[in-house]
Enzyme design. Structure first.
Site: not given
Length: 417
Positions: A165, A342, A316
């Site tokens: 990704c 996504h 994150e």
């Protein structure tokens, strides 16, 4: 050796929110969800029966039927996005040296649907190996870069980048470095993904990575929400034309912004889970800032990886507070995957395009579908929940992380003539 400056002179994209940059950006700002029930195959028996598809896409509007049949959907999307970007940048054989125009194009998976269909067809036969002669050229993920170069006649650096990704962000970094080092004048950098198929959805379902909120697809992607239950699969293609600054000025190109730098790191921790302390995410943002020659307080907006997974979002957010300190609370943060889903290997480039638009228009797109606060997240961080916010955005940072522990980050900055 003095590195050359890299600017953005063209954009093209097809996304679940629109089949051009303008529609994509408008729907991002308005907080529109691209999720709906899957139409690309019969998903009635699957655990997840919805996704963020590119809507209304007919490849024969852009190429003849014979050419379209030779291309997997991911490559069809890639070619159309590249056409848009080339036209936007006004690139032609008359105003550039085609030997110094390259294509660095990414995909996380490539032609998975082609692979799936060919194997199914073989298994349903009598065992005689009858395969489409275009099976392999349709499937391999580097074919998008090759097809784009052949379509436009570009003979500079040409290859694919794959890091799950993080693929298209790594592609942007690699393209920028080629220009900075003087190896090319212009590079079409981007990525494409189209794996909303039985194999794609079934495979990610088996990993328990995707949301199963079938009763309410449009609110299923919930980054930073307490009740998030996994990502929503999307498909997309995006292209950013990167160009050496003096070259762009000389040919009178319009300049959208400057790409300042990027970073790449590894978690070296787990096959699919992020480092729980956000170590790789922290290191990649620090690497990008160093490469760009910028201080943390110069960043105004972060487009996070923010996939809506229980572990990833928290790691994150923790990394952001560590890197930016007190400035973290002056930042706008948002996860546009709440709207696009996504898009795997294409996520990085379409989110970089969102950052570029944010820098141009001084608007931060929202993180939609936030209903319940997550008590494990710092409540003082501004996640731009549910509504876009106007503010000066001089510089924006985009994060993308991939299975295997790959982390990549790019920084774009407002261009001042």
């Amino acid at each position: 050796m003095e590195l050359k400056r890299v600017v953005v002179t063209g954009l093209g994209t097809l996304t679940p929110l629109g089949n051009n940059v303008e529609d994509y950006w408008t729907n991002l700002v308005n907080g529109v969800s691209g999720a709906d029930n899957i139409t690309l195959f019969d998903a009635s028996k699957f655990k997840t029966r919805f996704a963020c598809e590119v809507k209304g896409f007919d490849p024969t509007q852009f190429m003849d039927k014979k050419e379209a049949r030779k291309l997997d959907r991911f490559a069809q999307l890639a070619l159309v996005a590249s056409d848009m970007a080339v036209a936007d940048a006004n690139i032609s054989k008359d105003n550039v040296d085609i030997d110094r125009v390259g294509v660095i194009f990414a995909s996380g998976i490539g032609g998975l649907t082609t692979f799936q269909d060919e194997v199914i067809n073989f298994s349903q036969g009598d065992g005689t190996p009858r395969f489409n002669p275009f099976f392999i050229p349709k499937m391999i993920l580097d074919i998008a870069a090759g097809q784009i170069s052949m379509r436009h006649g570009f003979r500079g650096p040409n290859f694919a980048v794959v890091s799950a990704c993080a693929s298209s962000t790594n592609g942007l970094i690699t393209a920028a470095d080629n220009i900075r080092l003087g190896k090319a004048d212009i590079i079409l950098a981007g990525g494409s993904e189209a794996v909303i198929s039985m194999a794609g959805v079934g495979g990610f379902n088996a990993m328990k990575a995707m949301s199963e909120r079938n009763d309410d697809p449009k609110t299923a992607s919930r980054p930073y929400d307490k009740d998030r239950d996994g990502f929503v699969m999307g498909e997309a293609a995006g292209v950013i034309i990167l160009e050496e600054y003096e070259h762009a000025k000389k040919r009178g190109a319009k300049i959208y912004c400057e790409l300042m730098g990027g970073g790449a790191t590894a978690d070296a921790y787990h096959l699919t889970a992020p480092h729980p302390e956000g170590l790789g995410a922290r290191n990649v943002m620090l690497a990008a800032l160093k490469d760009a020659g910028m201080k943390p307080e110069e960043i105004d907006y972060i487009n996070t990886h923010g996939t809506s997974t229980p572990l990833g979002d928290g790691a994150e957010a923790k990394a952001i507070t560590e890197v930016f300190g007190d400035h973290a609370y002056k930042l706008n943060i948002s996860a546009t995957k709440s709207m696009t889903g996504h898009c795997l290997g294409a996520a990085g480039v379409i989110e970089a395009i969102a950052c570029i638009q944010s820098v141009i228009h001084d608007i931060v797109p929202p993180t939609i579908n936030h209903f319940t606060a997550d008590p494990t997240l710092d409540p003082n961080l501004n996640f731009t929940f549910n509504k876009a916010q106007k503010r000066t955005v001089n510089a924006a940072l985009s994060n993308t992380f991939g299975f295997g522990g790959h982390n990549a980050c790019v920084i774009v900055k407002k261009y001042v003539a």
